[in-house]
Design a protein around this motif. Structure first.
Motif, short mmCIF file in Angstrom:
data_model
loop_
_atom_site.label_atom_id
_atom_site.label_comp_id
_atom_site.label_asym_id
_atom_site.label_seq_id
_atom_site.Cartn_x
_atom_site.Cartn_y
_atom_site.Cartn_z
N THR A 101 1.07 -1.21 -0.01
CA THR A 101 -0.01 0.47 0.11
C THR A 101 0.67 1.05 0.22
O THR A 101 1.47 1.52 1.15
N ASP A 102 0.57 2.00 -0.68
CA ASP A 102 1.74 3.59 -1.35
C ASP A 102 1.14 4.38 0.37
O ASP A 102 -0.36 4.15 0.99
N GLU A 103 1.21 5.80 0.24
CA GLU A 103 0.67 6.49 0.86
C GLU A 103 -0.58 7.60 0.57
O GLU A 103 -0.84 7.56 1.60
N LYS A 104 -0.84 7.15 -0.13
CA LYS A 104 -1.77 7.26 -0.42
C LYS A 104 -3.73 6.54 -0.63
O LYS A 104 -4.60 6.75 -0.92
N GLY A 105 -2.59 5.71 -0.37
CA GLY A 105 -3.55 4.20 0.06
C GLY A 105 -4.10 3.35 -0.69
O GLY A 105 -4.65 2.66 -1.13
N ASN A 106 -3.62 3.10 -1.98
CA ASN A 106 -3.44 2.57 -3.28
C ASN A 106 -2.54 0.93 -2.82
O ASN A 106 -1.65 1.42 -2.73
N LYS A 107 -3.31 0.08 -2.93
CA LYS A 107 -2.58 -1.38 -2.85
C LYS A 107 -2.18 -1.71 -4.38
O LYS A 107 -2.73 -1.95 -5.56
N PHE A 108 -1.36 -2.28 -4.11
CA PHE A 108 -0.20 -3.13 -5.56
C PHE A 108 -0.12 -4.40 -4.92
O PHE A 108 0.47 -4.91 -3.89
N ARG A 136 -9.10 -8.53 -5.24
CA ARG A 136 -9.37 -7.73 -5.86
C ARG A 136 -11.01 -7.53 -6.04
O ARG A 136 -11.35 -6.64 -6.47
#
Length: 88
Positions: A11-18, A46
């Motif tokens: 999870t990045d700092e904006k809350g997007n998951k990868f 997903r």
């Protein structure tokens, strides 16, 4: 420092998951297929049904079901279609 495993959810700092995807030489790509339980786990992460994955990969829901249950071993082009859908 931490270890990053293929399939790990980030999870990045904006809350997007990868999903962590290993970068492999083409020669190794054929032997690095997802196991049936990994396909199911990634699909559920997903928020997709088997029908959703089928639609995104161009396969049938029955094919996805059989692969996840281990009843059907996917050929390389089927694996690529599933992986492309899950990792896009």
């Amino acid at each position: 420092m931490f270890k990053l495993y293929p399939g790990a959810i980030l999870t990045d700092e904006k809350g997007n998951k990868f999903v962590a995807v290993p970068l492999l030489p083409k020669s190794e790509f054929q032997s690095s297929r997802l196991a049936p339980d990994q396909i199911k786990t990634l699909r559920k992460h997903r928020g997709w049904t088997q029908s959703d994955l089928a639609q995104h990969s161009g396969l049938t829901q029955a094919t996805i079901s059989n692969i996840e249950k281990g009843k059907e071993k996917p050929n390389p082009s089927t694996c690529i279609a599933i992986e492309a859908a899950l990792f896009k």
